[in-house]
Design a protein around this motif. Structure first.
Motif, PDB file in Angstrom:
ATOM      1  N   THR A 297     -35.532 -35.123  44.488  1.00  0.00           N
ATOM      2  CA  THR A 297     -35.269 -35.612  45.849  1.00  0.00           C
ATOM      3  C   THR A 297     -36.555 -35.670  46.665  1.00  0.00           C
ATOM      4  O   THR A 297     -36.529 -36.058  47.829  1.00  0.00           O
TER       5      THR A 297
ATOM      6  N   ASN B 111     -39.936 -37.272  47.920  1.00  0.00           N
ATOM      7  CA  ASN B 111     -40.335 -38.672  48.035  1.00  0.00           C
ATOM      8  C   ASN B 111     -41.830 -38.848  47.736  1.00  0.00           C
ATOM      9  O   ASN B 111     -42.653 -38.027  48.128  1.00  0.00           O
ATOM     10  N   TRP B 112     -42.127 -39.927  47.026  1.00  0.00           N
ATOM     11  CA  TRP B 112     -43.514 -40.291  46.760  1.00  0.00           C
ATOM     12  C   TRP B 112     -43.812 -41.568  47.532  1.00  0.00           C
ATOM     13  O   TRP B 112     -42.900 -42.338  47.847  1.00  0.00           O
TER      14      TRP B 112
ATOM     15  N   LYS C 252     -30.014 -37.289  46.662  1.00  0.00           N
ATOM     16  CA  LYS C 252     -31.135 -38.208  46.906  1.00  0.00           C
ATOM     17  C   LYS C 252     -30.956 -38.936  48.228  1.00  0.00           C
ATOM     18  O   LYS C 252     -31.913 -39.145  48.982  1.00  0.00           O
TER      19      LYS C 252
ATOM     20  N   GLY D 203     -33.591 -37.241  50.366  1.00  0.00           N
ATOM     21  CA  GLY D 203     -34.680 -38.213  50.269  1.00  0.00           C
ATOM     22  C   GLY D 203     -34.573 -39.308  51.326  1.00  0.00           C
ATOM     23  O   GLY D 203     -35.585 -39.854  51.773  1.00  0.00           O
ATOM     24  N   GLY D 204     -33.354 -39.630  51.709  1.00  0.00           N
ATOM     25  CA  GLY D 204     -33.154 -40.689  52.699  1.00  0.00           C
ATOM     26  C   GLY D 204     -33.473 -42.060  52.123  1.00  0.00           C
ATOM     27  O   GLY D 204     -33.692 -42.221  50.923  1.00  0.00           O
TER      28      GLY D 204
ATOM     29  N   ASP E 214     -36.065 -43.643  52.405  1.00  0.00           N
ATOM     30  CA  ASP E 214     -37.436 -43.666  51.895  1.00  0.00           C
ATOM     31  C   ASP E 214     -37.475 -43.411  50.389  1.00  0.00           C
ATOM     32  O   ASP E 214     -38.439 -43.790  49.714  1.00  0.00           O
ATOM     33  N   TRP E 215     -36.420 -42.788  49.875  1.00  0.00           N
ATOM     34  CA  TRP E 215     -36.384 -42.497  48.430  1.00  0.00           C
ATOM     35  C   TRP E 215     -36.400 -43.796  47.626  1.00  0.00           C
ATOM     36  O   TRP E 215     -36.848 -43.812  46.487  1.00  0.00           O
TER      37      TRP E 215
ATOM     38  N   ASN F 127     -38.220 -46.383  48.049  1.00  0.00           N
ATOM     39  CA  ASN F 127     -39.430 -47.190  48.283  1.00  0.00           C
ATOM     40  C   ASN F 127     -40.102 -47.657  46.983  1.00  0.00           C
ATOM     41  O   ASN F 127     -41.104 -48.363  47.015  1.00  0.00           O
TER      42      ASN F 127
ATOM     43  N   TYR G 196     -42.045 -46.192  44.985  1.00  0.00           N
ATOM     44  CA  TYR G 196     -43.079 -45.229  44.573  1.00  0.00           C
ATOM     45  C   TYR G 196     -42.450 -43.906  44.130  1.00  0.00           C
ATOM     46  O   TYR G 196     -42.988 -43.210  43.275  1.00  0.00           O
ATOM     47  N   THR G 197     -41.313 -43.575  44.749  1.00  0.00           N
ATOM     48  CA  THR G 197     -40.670 -42.311  44.387  1.00  0.00           C
ATOM     49  C   THR G 197     -40.236 -42.335  42.928  1.00  0.00           C
ATOM     50  O   THR G 197     -40.539 -41.415  42.162  1.00  0.00           O
TER      51      THR G 197
END
Lengths: 493, 377
Positions: free
Chosen positions: A390, A392-393, B196, B200-201, B203-204, B206, B208-209
């Motif tokens: 969970t 984020n990257w 997630k 993560g919201g 933005d998860w 995106n 890149y994650t």
């Protein structure tokens, strides 16, 4: 006539000799003190001598026999016949002002946008992993010393960085620099170099100034005399607090003011300590080392703590089971009295109790699963949460993964897969961190581990490199960047 | 649900409704086989840690799981590990074959818990065998030896020998282990999906994650699949959608035709892109969502009525079994795998010779567990 008890001309001669000697001594000491600056910091040096003193120019580096890099018009370019092109980069660097070769083989570049790194196997400039204590702003100069430290300057500050662990120390003119006992020449600074006798040279508009690091004893406990043999490492028991911290008291002295860092056993990062309080402690028992650093980042372990951090109240090993039993009894009572009468199977009361117990167990298991899913405490397996993956990257994030190389006698190296050498994914840093910090015996055992199961025909490795592999995420895709070498070790020949 | 008694009846219906004993027996064999595979898979790690304990070497740190903390379970040395391993293997083999089924399953479940607890207390706990743990724990609480077991064969032989009247054609029993496994699997996927979304919201997603997750583990296909940010964004959406909506399989059985292959494919992809291992324990357990005892019949039905689809099914099944054999062969001896597949093949062949043809509506009504067709795909 008064007769003097000594022969005047002879005495005059002797006196003149003494005077000349004293004047010579003063002159020599004065000159010496100019060459070897006082402990307080930088002293001016003759700029005309600098060109001869600096062993390697800061604009060109021969990486291998076939590969060389140079700064041309503020850009880092390959200058060997095979390349002759600007090095790609994972993010904008701005102007490249200086480059230096680290003893571990990496090339660090001082750029407008910070400190960048590349090596012979990763010819791409990538922002170096720096965590704290590093001078902010555009870098004007960088130079590595044999201990692996990087001395850097920005227009306003001078600093030193330990690139293996990403921390540094910054000295600002007239600011904390004075508090650290390091007097700096007035800014703005232009470049930093190192001369043949190990001095760090800093350039400003007036010229060059020299500083000799690593003088005096390394950090030690205040209660321990500097000249009393090997340093003592304190080992104590500590009880942590529920907020994941543990206060302690430790008096350490070091040149230019001491800074403390903590390392959790089985972790490789050295985190800064403030207010004499260990931090980032999860519930459970931990062994935590405290390392002291002096002004020049000379590091020494000064204490070891066995810290016991209690579980959060919600997970207390007595309270939670007691609550669970109470709730189970309540549910059982409800199930027993409200569950209806079974129509078959004597004796009815016992059967009813069994049915109620079964329903209670079922309901408790379902309820605890749902509860665990929201609390997310992995160690309560099989009642676990689902917080995996969970994090984020983002664009520019860097991924870390340990890399191990076996060193051959001819100086070349061979990558070893972690699973091949018995390092399991579930705890690879737990195992490898002790190779970075552990005693000699552990390092020798690790070498045997690396040698076991090596490919047939491969000669025995004489050492190893343990590195923190790095992958940078970019819009154009992932880019392998130069790894951070954590330890390079060879057995004594 | 007008009264507490109605609630309890509803709970009973939901978790303990009757299913054919053959199905429960097949699930018992499946759960025990997967648990045995897991015990063998973790054996090198547990033995390594135990050897370190025996020789006093400071290996991986002992950070016990919560249950071990509560009970004060200590780490063990090599001899104790050998003993635990032997008990686990014997008990789980007994569970697979259905010899003293409930006792075997009870001992097997305890041994599996202990073995996993040791591995996780030296490493970190994972979520891929949570459903297996709960399924194993539930096995002793149902009559798991009534079908597909040596116990059942012995009972049948004894009945015949004593000239007792034959048992009914279809014996039914409580589905408790099946339902608990289903519930846990569904909760696991939904928890992962919503975790997630909540933590993560947006933005998860995106790209890149997912790229970071894949490349951080560096599997065989990580570079190929994870190199494009746009592709990773698309995959992120698909992954979370499948995970978060997976519980639909419980309420809308037809959805299983989509979700079961989808999550199997998902795990096979993570195997190649994240180096997480094949996660076979989890995707093999997805069979608990199917009426296992009907699978051979369905197979023959397709082969006879629709040879093309049946043929394709046969090829897919063979590929599936080959994959299982390939993965399991790392730790399971080839002869054991061969014996296992021989049993599966025998079961399919027997179904083919059986006078019972594909399950029709009448037959469904006879079989208690299939009485409500809406419950099954």
């Amino acid at each position: 006539m008064l007769r003097l008890p000594f022969h005047a001309p002879r005495c005059a001669l002797i006196a003149a000799g003494f005077l000349a000697g004293a004047m010579l001594a003063v002159a020599v000491v004065g000159q010496e003190s100019a060459q070897q600056p006082a402990d307080s910091g930088f002293v001016a040096v003759d700029s005309s001598a600098i060109a001869a003193a600096v062993p390697v120019a800061a604009e060109r580096i021969e990486l291998t026999a076939e590969l060389s890099l140079a700064i041309i018009d503020g850009d880092l370019r390959r200058t060997d016949p095979g390349g002759n092109a600007a090095l790609p980069r994972t993010s904008p660097t701005g102007r490249v002002h200086a480059i230096t070769r680290h003893p571990d083989g990496a090339v660090f570049a001082a750029c407008d946008q910070g400190l960048f790194v590349c090596d012979a196997d990763h010819l791409v400039l990538d922002l170096a992993d720096l965590r704290d204590g590093v001078p902010p702003g555009p870098l004007r100069g960088v130079v590595a010393d044999p201990r692996g430290r990087l001395w850097v300057c920005t227009p306003d500050a001078f600093g030193v960085i330990e690139p293996r662990f990403g921390y540094g120390r910054t000295f600002a003119a007239g600011g904390s620099g004075a508090a650290d006992g390091l007097s700096l020449p007035p800014p703005p600074y232009r470049a930093v170099r190192r001369d043949a006798i190990g001095r760090i040279l800093l350039q400003n508009e007036r010229g060059w100034f020299a500083y000799r690091p690593d003088r005096g004893p390394p950090p030690r406990l205040a209660s321990f005399a500097a000249d009393a043999g090997s340093p003592r490492v304190e080992r104590r028991q500590l009880v942590g607090l529920a907020d994941g911290t543990a206060p302690f008291e430790l008096a350490v002295v070091a040149r230019g003011g001491v800074t403390l860092r903590q390392r959790l056993r089985h972790h490789h990062l050295l985190r800064p300590i403030s207010e004499q309080r260990l931090r980032h402690l999860r519930p459970g028992r931990h062994q935590v080392e405290v390392h002291a650093l002096d002004r020049d980042l000379r590091r020494r372990k000064v204490a070891e703590f066995d810290v016991s951090v209690p579980l959060p109240r919600a997970f207390d090993t007595r309270l939670l089971p007691a609550i669970a039993i109470l709730v189970a009894l309540l549910v059982f009572g409800l199930a027993f009295w409200t569950g209806g009468r079974p129509t078959t199977g004597p004796p009815q009361r016992l059967r009813r109790a069994l049915v109620a117990a079964g329903r209670t167990a079922l309901l408790m298991i379902l309820g605890l699963q749902l509860l665990a899913a929201t609390l997310g405490y992995g160690r309560s397996w099989p009642f676990v949460g689902f917080t995996m993956y969970t994090e984020n990257w983002h664009e520019g994030s860097v991924l870390h993964r340990p890399r191990v190389f076996g060193l051959r006698a001819d100086g070349t190296r061979m990558a070893r897969e972690l699973w091949e050498i018995g390092v399991v994914q579930d705890g690879y840093w737990q195992m490898l961190a002790e190779i970075v910090f552990g005693p000699e015996a552990k390092r020798q055992r690790f070498l045997r581990q690396i040698n076991r199961g090596r490919p047939s025909g491969e000669p025995e490795f004489i050492g190893y490199v343990l590195a923190d592999g790095r992958i940078r995420l970019t819009p154009a895709g992932p880019v392998d960047a130069a790894p951070t070498v954590l330890v390079r070790w060879e057995k004594a020949r | 649900m007008s009264s507490p008694a109605a609630f309890w009846r509803w709970l009973d219906r939901l978790f303990c409704d009757p299913v054919p004993a053959a199905r429960l027996g097949a699930v018992r064999a499946l759960l025990c086989a997967v648990a045995l595979y897991d015990v063998l898979l973790y054996a090198p790690v547990v033995f390594m840690d135990a050897a370190n304990v025996s020789s006093g070497i400071a290996g991986r740190p002992w950070t016990p799981i919560y249950l071990f903390q509560v009970l004060g379970v200590p780490p063990i040395g090599s001899e104790a590990a050998e003993l635990a391993w032997t008990i686990a293997v014997i008990a789980l083999t007994g569970g697979i074959l259905g010899i003293a089924s409930r006792l075997s399953c009870a001992i097997g479940a305890l041994a599996f818990f202990y073995w996993t607890g040791l591995a996780y207390s030296f490493g970190k706990p994972h979520h891929d065998k949570v459903a297996l743990a709960f399924g194993m724990a539930a096995l002793p609480f149902a009559r798991v030896g009534l079908g597909c077991s040596v116990d059942a064969l012995v009972v049948r032989w004894l009945w015949r020998r004593r000239d007792l009247p034959a048992s009914p054609a279809v014996v039914t029993t409580s589905a408790l282990p099946i339902r608990i496994t289903q519930f846990t699997i569904a909760l696991g996927y939904a928890g992962a999906g919503f975790g997630k979304l909540i933590l993560g919201g947006l933005d998860w997603f995106n790209g890149y994650t997912l790229q970071g997750i894949m490349l951080g583990h560096d599997g065989d296909w990580s570079r190929a699949v994870g190199s494009s940010v746009a592709l990773c964004q698309f995959q992120s959406i698909g992954t979370v959608f499948v995970q978060a909506t997976f519980p639909l399989v419980i309420f809308w059985p037809r959805a299983r035709w989509f979700y079961l292959p989808a999550v199997t494919a998902f795990h096979l992809m993570t195997w190649k892109t994240m180096d997480t291992g094949p996660y076979m324990r989890l995707w093999l357990l997805l069979w608990v969502f199917t009426p296992l005892e009907r699978v051979p019949l369905l197979f023959w039905h397709m082969l006879r009525r629709r040879p093309l689809i049946g043929g394709l099914l046969a090829v897919a099944a063979a590929a599936y079994l080959a994959l299982v054999a390939y993965v399991a062969n790392n730790v399971v001896p080839w002869w054991a795998l061969l014996a296992l597949f021989a049993v599966v093949a025998l079961a399919i062949a027997r179904s083919g010779n059986s006078p019972d043809q594909p399950p029709g509506p009448e037959r469904r009504n006879v079989e208690g567990g299939l009485a409500d067709p809406a419950r099954e795909p």
